[in-house]
Design an enzyme around this catalytic site. Structure first.
Site, short mmCIF file in Angstrom:
data_model
loop_
_atom_site.label_atom_id
_atom_site.label_comp_id
_atom_site.label_asym_id
_atom_site.label_seq_id
_atom_site.Cartn_x
_atom_site.Cartn_y
_atom_site.Cartn_z
N ASN A 62 0.83 -1.20 0.00
CA ASN A 62 0.00 0.00 0.00
C ASN A 62 0.86 1.25 0.00
O ASN A 62 1.95 1.28 0.57
CB ASN A 62 -1.00 -0.01 1.16
CG ASN A 62 -0.41 -0.20 2.53
OD1 ASN A 62 0.49 -0.99 2.74
ND2 ASN A 62 -0.93 0.53 3.50
N GLN A 63 0.36 2.24 -0.71
CA GLN A 63 1.05 3.53 -0.87
C GLN A 63 0.07 4.64 -0.53
O GLN A 63 -0.92 4.83 -1.23
CB GLN A 63 1.55 3.68 -2.31
CG GLN A 63 2.56 2.64 -2.74
CD GLN A 63 3.86 2.76 -1.98
OE1 GLN A 63 4.44 3.84 -1.90
NE2 GLN A 63 4.33 1.66 -1.41
N GLU A 64 0.33 5.35 0.56
CA GLU A 64 -0.57 6.41 1.01
C GLU A 64 -0.01 7.79 0.69
O GLU A 64 1.17 7.92 0.35
CB GLU A 64 -0.77 6.32 2.53
CG GLU A 64 -1.43 5.05 2.99
CD GLU A 64 -1.58 4.96 4.49
OE1 GLU A 64 -2.26 4.02 4.93
OE2 GLU A 64 -1.03 5.80 5.23
N ASN A 65 -0.85 8.78 0.79
CA ASN A 65 -0.39 10.16 0.71
C ASN A 65 -1.33 11.05 1.52
O ASN A 65 -2.39 10.61 1.95
CB ASN A 65 -0.23 10.64 -0.74
CG ASN A 65 -1.53 10.77 -1.47
OD1 ASN A 65 -2.35 11.61 -1.12
ND2 ASN A 65 -1.72 9.94 -2.49
N TYR A 68 -5.59 11.81 1.51
CA TYR A 68 -6.31 10.58 1.83
C TYR A 68 -7.69 10.62 1.19
O TYR A 68 -8.36 11.62 1.29
CB TYR A 68 -6.43 10.53 3.36
CG TYR A 68 -6.25 9.19 4.00
CD1 TYR A 68 -5.11 8.45 3.81
CD2 TYR A 68 -7.23 8.68 4.85
CE1 TYR A 68 -4.94 7.23 4.44
CE2 TYR A 68 -7.06 7.46 5.47
CZ TYR A 68 -5.93 6.75 5.26
OH TYR A 68 -5.77 5.54 5.88
N GLU A 75 -3.00 -4.86 -2.91
CA GLU A 75 -3.55 -5.82 -3.87
C GLU A 75 -3.71 -5.20 -5.25
O GLU A 75 -3.36 -5.80 -6.27
CB GLU A 75 -4.91 -6.34 -3.39
CG GLU A 75 -4.84 -7.09 -2.07
CD GLU A 75 -5.05 -6.20 -0.84
OE1 GLU A 75 -5.51 -6.72 0.18
OE2 GLU A 75 -4.74 -4.99 -0.89
N CYS A 112 -9.92 -5.35 0.88
CA CYS A 112 -11.05 -4.42 1.00
C CYS A 112 -11.98 -4.60 -0.19
O CYS A 112 -11.66 -5.31 -1.15
CB CYS A 112 -10.54 -2.98 1.10
SG CYS A 112 -9.93 -2.30 -0.46
N CYS A 115 -10.52 -3.63 -3.64
CA CYS A 115 -9.56 -4.63 -4.12
C CYS A 115 -10.27 -5.90 -4.57
O CYS A 115 -9.88 -6.52 -5.57
CB CYS A 115 -8.53 -4.93 -3.04
SG CYS A 115 -7.37 -3.58 -2.80
#
Length: 160
Positions: A62-65, A68, A75, A112, A115
């Site tokens: 997972n790649q967040e920023n 949000y 996945e 989720c 995904c």
């Protein structure tokens, strides 16, 4: 009115040590991907490893920023990469592991909803099931023989 019952079947292993050798290897790759996740906001790291029918193993995390929820789940990172780089390959198996810096993740954590829908698209496209193993940081591992067990009322191109 008619009642309709929908059932799903999952297989639960007590630990990664009970998995078939190939699935345990793939889960180790998911651990490695999980450890590289960028999740400074949720503190929830997820890693995925995908085995393609050509033998390639694709990983994602997972790649967040700060905007949000503009990030991307592990996945989808992995399956979209597989689709872009190996468009004719089939996804045979996926392994997913999630951990939290806020609390222990000891139970299997499934993909989720977004995904699940993305994985469904690939399962439908390739006309064959995708075997999915998922777990927390440690503990039990759940196995689904198809995404259809996790998303039984799939939204697909037939409704468009």
């Amino acid at each position: 009115m008619k009642e309709v019952k929908i059932e799903s079947t999952l297989y639960v292993f007590e630990s990664i040590g009970e998995l078939p050798k190939e699935a345990a290897f793939l889960m180790q790759k998911a651990f490695e991907a999980r450890d590289k996740a960028y999740a400074p906001y949720s503190n929830f790291n997820v890693g995925t490893a995908i085995l393609l029918d050509n033998g390639e193993i694709i990983t994602g995390n997972n790649q967040e920023n700060a905007s949000y929820p503009s990030g991307l789940c592990a996945e989808r990172t992995a399956i979209y990469y597989a689709g872009s780089q190996y468009p004719d390959a089939k996804v045979v198996r996926m392994a997913i592991s999630a951990t939290s810096k806020n609390k222990p993740t000891l139970n299997p954590i499934p993909p989720c909803g977004a995904c699940r829908q993305a994985i469904a698209e690939y399962e439908i496209k390739q006309e064959s099931p995708i075997e999915i193993y998922f777990m927390g940081e440690t503990g039990k591992v759940a196995k689904s023989t198809s995404l259809a067990n996790l998303l039984p009322l799939v939204f697909d191109k037939s409704v468009l």
